[in-house]
Design a protein around this motif. Sequence first.
Motif, PDB file in Angstrom:
ATOM      1  N   MET A   1      -4.714   2.745  13.285  1.00  0.00           N
ATOM      2  CA  MET A   1      -3.888   3.823  13.038  1.00  0.00           C
ATOM      3  C   MET A   1      -4.790   5.094  12.246  1.00  0.00           C
ATOM      4  SD  MET A   1      -1.966   2.343   9.711  1.00  0.00           S
ATOM      5  CE  MET A   1      -1.810   0.892  10.435  1.00  0.00           C
ATOM      6  N   ASP A   2      -4.154   6.236  12.324  1.00  0.00           N
ATOM      7  CA  ASP A   2      -4.753   7.330  11.618  1.00  0.00           C
ATOM      8  C   ASP A   2      -3.918   7.700  10.529  1.00  0.00           C
ATOM      9  OD1 ASP A   2      -7.156   7.871  13.392  1.00  0.00           O
ATOM     10  OD2 ASP A   2      -5.767   8.782  14.832  1.00  0.00           O
ATOM     11  N   PHE A   3      -4.674   7.776   9.182  1.00  0.00           N
ATOM     12  CA  PHE A   3      -3.567   7.960   8.225  1.00  0.00           C
ATOM     13  C   PHE A   3      -3.290   9.442   8.002  1.00  0.00           C
ATOM     14  CE2 PHE A   3      -4.853   3.709   6.911  1.00  0.00           C
ATOM     15  CZ  PHE A   3      -4.021   3.277   6.628  1.00  0.00           C
ATOM     16  N   VAL A   4      -2.189  10.123   7.957  1.00  0.00           N
ATOM     17  CA  VAL A   4      -1.811  11.148   7.755  1.00  0.00           C
ATOM     18  C   VAL A   4      -0.872  11.525   6.752  1.00  0.00           C
ATOM     19  CG1 VAL A   4      -2.301  11.777  10.231  1.00  0.00           C
ATOM     20  CG2 VAL A   4      -0.142  11.146   9.495  1.00  0.00           C
ATOM     21  N   ASP A   5      -0.421  12.989   6.438  1.00  0.00           N
ATOM     22  CA  ASP A   5       0.764  13.060   5.475  1.00  0.00           C
ATOM     23  C   ASP A   5       2.085  12.687   6.260  1.00  0.00           C
ATOM     24  OD1 ASP A   5       2.076  15.696   6.314  1.00  0.00           O
ATOM     25  OD2 ASP A   5      -0.143  15.869   6.493  1.00  0.00           O
ATOM     26  N   VAL A   6       3.246  12.549   5.180  1.00  0.00           N
ATOM     27  CA  VAL A   6       4.566  11.995   5.710  1.00  0.00           C
ATOM     28  C   VAL A   6       5.138  13.253   6.688  1.00  0.00           C
ATOM     29  CG1 VAL A   6       5.714  12.993   3.793  1.00  0.00           C
ATOM     30  CG2 VAL A   6       6.529  11.011   5.119  1.00  0.00           C
ATOM     31  N   ASP A   7       4.809  14.454   6.523  1.00  0.00           N
ATOM     32  CA  ASP A   7       5.435  15.216   7.427  1.00  0.00           C
ATOM     33  C   ASP A   7       4.949  15.321   8.684  1.00  0.00           C
ATOM     34  OD1 ASP A   7       7.328  16.247   5.545  1.00  0.00           O
ATOM     35  OD2 ASP A   7       6.397  18.296   5.401  1.00  0.00           O
ATOM     36  N   THR A   8       3.569  15.039   8.856  1.00  0.00           N
ATOM     37  CA  THR A   8       2.834  15.011  10.067  1.00  0.00           C
ATOM     38  C   THR A   8       3.677  14.028  10.995  1.00  0.00           C
ATOM     39  OG1 THR A   8       0.884  15.844   9.294  1.00  0.00           O
ATOM     40  CG2 THR A   8       0.632  14.495  11.368  1.00  0.00           C
ATOM     41  N   VAL A   9       3.665  12.660  10.255  1.00  0.00           N
ATOM     42  CA  VAL A   9       4.442  11.457  10.763  1.00  0.00           C
ATOM     43  C   VAL A   9       5.679  11.712  11.501  1.00  0.00           C
ATOM     44  CG1 VAL A   9       5.402   9.225  10.502  1.00  0.00           C
ATOM     45  CG2 VAL A   9       3.091   9.583   9.522  1.00  0.00           C
ATOM     46  N   LEU A  10       6.719  12.666  10.682  1.00  0.00           N
ATOM     47  CA  LEU A  10       7.856  12.823  10.967  1.00  0.00           C
ATOM     48  C   LEU A  10       7.924  13.828  12.344  1.00  0.00           C
ATOM     49  CD1 LEU A  10       9.509  13.591   7.667  1.00  0.00           C
ATOM     50  CD2 LEU A  10      10.087  11.424   9.160  1.00  0.00           C
ATOM     51  N   LYS A  11       6.932  14.729  12.282  1.00  0.00           N
ATOM     52  CA  LYS A  11       6.855  15.601  13.167  1.00  0.00           C
ATOM     53  C   LYS A  11       6.239  15.329  14.647  1.00  0.00           C
ATOM     54  CE  LYS A  11       6.628  19.722   9.903  1.00  0.00           C
ATOM     55  NZ  LYS A  11       5.813  20.797   9.162  1.00  0.00           N
TER      56      LYS A  11
ATOM     57  N   LYS B   1      12.948  17.474  11.102  1.00  0.00           N
ATOM     58  CA  LYS B   1      11.652  17.661  11.423  1.00  0.00           C
ATOM     59  C   LYS B   1      11.158  16.857  12.559  1.00  0.00           C
ATOM     60  CE  LYS B   1      10.355  18.289   6.355  1.00  0.00           C
ATOM     61  NZ  LYS B   1       9.788  17.794   5.091  1.00  0.00           N
ATOM     62  N   MET B   2      12.131  15.837  12.878  1.00  0.00           N
ATOM     63  CA  MET B   2      11.716  14.837  13.859  1.00  0.00           C
ATOM     64  C   MET B   2      12.050  15.579  15.303  1.00  0.00           C
ATOM     65  SD  MET B   2      13.355  11.570  12.145  1.00  0.00           S
ATOM     66  CE  MET B   2      12.698  10.330  13.604  1.00  0.00           C
ATOM     67  N   LYS B   3      11.408  15.034  16.403  1.00  0.00           N
ATOM     68  CA  LYS B   3      11.374  15.283  17.811  1.00  0.00           C
ATOM     69  C   LYS B   3      12.670  15.230  18.133  1.00  0.00           C
ATOM     70  CE  LYS B   3       6.747  14.693  19.236  1.00  0.00           C
ATOM     71  NZ  LYS B   3       5.732  13.904  20.159  1.00  0.00           N
ATOM     72  N   ASP B   4      13.293  15.953  19.256  1.00  0.00           N
ATOM     73  CA  ASP B   4      14.479  15.981  19.596  1.00  0.00           C
ATOM     74  C   ASP B   4      14.796  14.463  20.306  1.00  0.00           C
ATOM     75  OD1 ASP B   4      15.262  18.150  18.738  1.00  0.00           O
ATOM     76  OD2 ASP B   4      15.696  19.165  20.638  1.00  0.00           O
ATOM     77  N   SER B   5      13.658  14.115  21.011  1.00  0.00           N
ATOM     78  CA  SER B   5      13.465  12.781  21.796  1.00  0.00           C
ATOM     79  C   SER B   5      13.299  11.484  21.005  1.00  0.00           C
ATOM     80  CB  SER B   5      12.686  12.852  22.877  1.00  0.00           C
ATOM     81  OG  SER B   5      11.344  13.228  22.624  1.00  0.00           O
ATOM     82  N   ALA B   6      12.967  11.644  19.759  1.00  0.00           N
ATOM     83  CA  ALA B   6      12.413  10.621  18.914  1.00  0.00           C
ATOM     84  C   ALA B   6      13.408   9.339  18.770  1.00  0.00           C
ATOM     85  CB  ALA B   6      12.039  11.253  17.256  1.00  0.00           C
ATOM     86  N   ILE B   7      12.599   8.226  18.467  1.00  0.00           N
ATOM     87  CA  ILE B   7      13.161   7.125  18.388  1.00  0.00           C
ATOM     88  C   ILE B   7      13.118   6.627  17.048  1.00  0.00           C
ATOM     89  CG2 ILE B   7      13.620   4.489  19.084  1.00  0.00           C
ATOM     90  CD1 ILE B   7      12.667   5.655  21.991  1.00  0.00           C
ATOM     91  N   LEU B   8      14.096   6.231  16.138  1.00  0.00           N
ATOM     92  CA  LEU B   8      14.146   5.895  14.710  1.00  0.00           C
ATOM     93  C   LEU B   8      14.016   4.273  14.758  1.00  0.00           C
ATOM     94  CD1 LEU B   8      13.849   6.220  11.731  1.00  0.00           C
ATOM     95  CD2 LEU B   8      16.317   6.293  11.603  1.00  0.00           C
ATOM     96  N   ILE B   9      13.061   3.389  14.233  1.00  0.00           N
ATOM     97  CA  ILE B   9      13.477   2.230  14.306  1.00  0.00           C
ATOM     98  C   ILE B   9      13.154   1.752  12.655  1.00  0.00           C
ATOM     99  CG2 ILE B   9      12.142  -0.115  14.637  1.00  0.00           C
ATOM    100  CD1 ILE B   9      13.098   1.402  17.153  1.00  0.00           C
TER     101      ILE B   9
END
Length: 329
Positions: free
Chosen positions: A187-197, A223-231
Amino acid sequence: MKILMYSTHEHERTYAEEWAKETGNQVQMEMVPLTAETVKMAKGFDGVSIQQTSPVEQEVYQALAEMGIKQISTRTAGYDMLDLETASQNGLTVTNVAIYSPRAIAEMGVTQAMYLLRNIGRFNERMENDHDFRWSGDLIAKEIYTCTVGLIGAGHIGGATAQIYKALGARVIAYDPHPDPELAPFMDFVDVDTVLKEADILSLHVPLLPSTEKMIDKEAIAKMKDSAILINMARGGLVDTEALIAALNSGHLGGAGLDTLADETTYFGKQVDAEAVPGDYHELAEMPNVVVTPHVAFFTNVAVRNMVRISLNDVVAIKTGERCKNIVK
């Protein structure tokens, strides 16, 4: 040594009996949880092991201490049902089973994500309700290797999840306040906003704390994509259920896989009357782009065996003053 196991399930009995035979210790198994009413059952025992999501009442800690018990061992990774400060004030050491089978949780999360990614629930709804077996553009699926999987929390379970997705060809990004460099290949570690977006699949792997409660709220979902799936295989309280339902109804999210809900303690793990089941469960369960399971992501033979054995070993370790790596700080 005599150990009392609260909230014992039938599927745990064989493993507890095997452990007792191997170690020479005595294990008494009770089906009831540890409460202010049942704590008296622990009198005469050297330690207790629990598995419950319902909070342990304040008076329980003092009662255990007065019986000479020095610990509470939970057969789960989560320990938010316990008040660590009150436990410490009463001389009680809390242990959990942080690593019983990260793969068990990871595999369930990936299973639900793949089910949702391929729109299986939506196809089933059309076939069952309308006898409609046609294809249509609104149900065309993505292939996993074209997706970005975002993880919030990259501990043992998050790491196992990343490895599975990486093996399937997905791009994996993650936010963790303490990134583990050994997970960098996966994985690549990023900030939380990047993960959400950027996440096509957002998977949660953090404990429920005051700082993480409802971390997936209206603002985060926006902030999430319209097609995103939440698990969510972690804790129900991480998600604002009302905001999630609103986003699913509006079409802002593509789907949700939930092994846990914020109000689950009143009915998960039980058989209840229909009126006892909250409305949010009914609303979510009726959506074809939602999968709800009753907190069973852990429920494999490997995981259950490890949870029982590790918890009981920890009771002995605390009692005898041996080193124990599972103490919750």
